[in-house]
Enzyme design. Structure first.
Site, PDB file in Angstrom:
ATOM      1  N   LEU A  13      23.841 -69.655 -67.945  1.00 15.97           N
ATOM      2  CA  LEU A  13      22.754 -70.605 -68.212  1.00 15.97           C
ATOM      3  C   LEU A  13      21.462 -70.190 -67.516  1.00 15.97           C
ATOM      4  CD1 LEU A  13      24.669 -74.017 -67.936  1.00 15.97           C
ATOM      5  CD2 LEU A  13      24.164 -72.683 -69.969  1.00 15.97           C
ATOM      6  N   ASP A  59      20.780 -63.544 -52.294  1.00 18.98           N
ATOM      7  CA  ASP A  59      22.036 -64.282 -52.291  1.00 18.98           C
ATOM      8  C   ASP A  59      21.685 -65.634 -51.676  1.00 18.98           C
ATOM      9  OD1 ASP A  59      24.517 -65.435 -51.406  1.00 18.98           O
ATOM     10  OD2 ASP A  59      25.438 -63.465 -51.576  1.00 18.98           O
ATOM     11  N   ASN A  87      20.326 -73.462 -60.174  1.00 15.23           N
ATOM     12  CA  ASN A  87      21.352 -73.239 -61.195  1.00 15.23           C
ATOM     13  C   ASN A  87      22.539 -72.435 -60.658  1.00 15.23           C
ATOM     14  OD1 ASN A  87      22.268 -72.522 -64.166  1.00 15.23           O
ATOM     15  ND2 ASN A  87      21.912 -70.560 -63.135  1.00 15.23           N
ATOM     16  N   TYR A 168      35.425 -77.549 -56.833  1.00 18.97           N
ATOM     17  CA  TYR A 168      34.158 -77.433 -57.569  1.00 18.97           C
ATOM     18  C   TYR A 168      33.545 -78.829 -57.763  1.00 18.97           C
ATOM     19  CZ  TYR A 168      31.174 -76.692 -61.706  1.00 18.97           C
ATOM     20  OH  TYR A 168      30.130 -76.681 -62.600  1.00 18.97           O
ATOM     21  N   LYS A 172      30.031 -80.409 -56.220  1.00 21.51           N
ATOM     22  CA  LYS A 172      28.944 -80.849 -57.110  1.00 21.51           C
ATOM     23  C   LYS A 172      28.601 -82.325 -56.866  1.00 21.51           C
ATOM     24  CE  LYS A 172      27.888 -77.181 -59.565  1.00 21.51           C
ATOM     25  NZ  LYS A 172      26.507 -76.693 -59.762  1.00 21.51           N
ATOM     26  N   THR A 203      30.188 -69.896 -71.015  1.00 25.07           N
ATOM     27  CA  THR A 203      29.574 -68.768 -70.305  1.00 25.07           C
ATOM     28  C   THR A 203      30.661 -67.825 -69.789  1.00 25.07           C
ATOM     29  OG1 THR A 203      29.457 -70.126 -68.304  1.00 25.07           O
ATOM     30  CG2 THR A 203      27.468 -70.006 -69.657  1.00 25.07           C
TER      31      THR A 203
END
Ligand SMILES: NC(=O)c1ccc[n+]([C@@H]2O[C@H](COP(=O)([O-])OP(=O)(O)OC[C@H]3O[C@@H](n4cnc5c(N)ncnc54)[C@H](OP(=O)(O)O)[C@@H]3O)[C@@H](O)[C@H]2O)c1
Length: 226
Positions: A13, A59, A87, A168, A172, A203
């Protein structure tokens, strides 16, 4: 001349943000990546002639690299920034298919993966936002955007019993709260901090999943499906 910084601009993305935003030559688009040479080569091939695209190496877990990227961005944009798009993310493959209780059978690995998710997806973005704030405050649009996910939504996690990708999702969700904290501090100065979910976009994350055509369909499976 709106200016944009996008992290994780090497692929997925992030690269698509670069492609779409830089299609307007009046936009200045700065991409932060880990591998500058490879990304510059990809952009030269896929987006030839886009002189409004600038690729910087950072990074996002490296605070000094982020500081250097902010200084380099200021040189490109004249000291201000309109839009910052966080992102880049660590999208764990380790926890992608298992519930938290199963992952708990290997506590050391679970802890390492949770800490990596938190380091990349939360701590690094907090540093990213703090470091870019002087530029954002001088920008016209004053918008800071974090790529979040429906996986971080408590109601759907409960309603649809979404057990997978716990680390994950936890990271988030934490980043959503960080966005709230930044907004609480900076809204009086006209800055909008916002989380957005892109929905499910291919992706390549599930390329390592079992191809359904390779699954041996036997009577047990047919009975189960039936
Ligand atoms: N795809 C979806 O369906 C989906 C759904 C919901 C939310 N999202 C969110 O949308 C964003 C983009 O997703 P995506 O599918 O495009 O992800 P992706 O294909 O996994 O790309 C991740 C990007 O982040 C970069 N990155 C990872 N760790 C980094 C680090 N430590 N420092 C700098 N860059 C780093 C990667 O760079 P390298 O090339 O160097 O590895 C890559 O450019 C993520 O925040 C993701 O959580 C995606």
């Amino acid at each position: 001349m709106p200016s944009y910084v996008i992290t994780g601009a090497s692929r997925g993305l992030g690269l698509e943000f670069v492609r779409q935003l830089s299609s307007d030559p009046s936009n200045t688009v700065v991409g932060l990546v880990r591998n500058k040479t490879a990304t510059q080569q990809a952009i030269a091939q896929e987006l030839p002639g886009r002189s409004n695209v600038h690729i910087l190496q950072a990074d996002i877990t490296d605070y000094d690299a982020l500081k250097n990227a902010v200084a380099a961005t200021a040189q490109i944009t004249g000291g201000a920034l309109d839009y910052l798009i966080a992102n880049a993310a660590y999208v764990s493959e380790y926890d992608a298919y298992d519930p938290i209780g199963v992952l708990g059978n290997n506590p050391k690995e679970l802890e390492e993966d949770l800490l990596k998710s938190f380091k990349v997806n939360v701590v690094s973005n907090v540093h990213l936002f703090n470091l870019y704030m002087p530029l954002i405050l001088k920008g016209n649009a004053k918008k800071v955007i974090s790529l979040s996910t429906g996986m971080a939504d408590l109601d759907s996690t409960n309603k649809f019993e979404i057990q997978v990708a716990p680390g994950y999702a936890i990271s988030k969700a934490a980043m959503n709260v960080a966005i709230g904290k930044f907004h609480a501090q900076y809204k009086k100065e006209g800055v909008l901090f916002m989380s957005i979910s892109p929905g499910v976009s291919d992706t390549g994350h599930y390329n390592n999943g079992t191809n359904v055509s390779n699954v041996l369909i036997d009577n047990t499976l047919i009975n189960y499906l039936g």
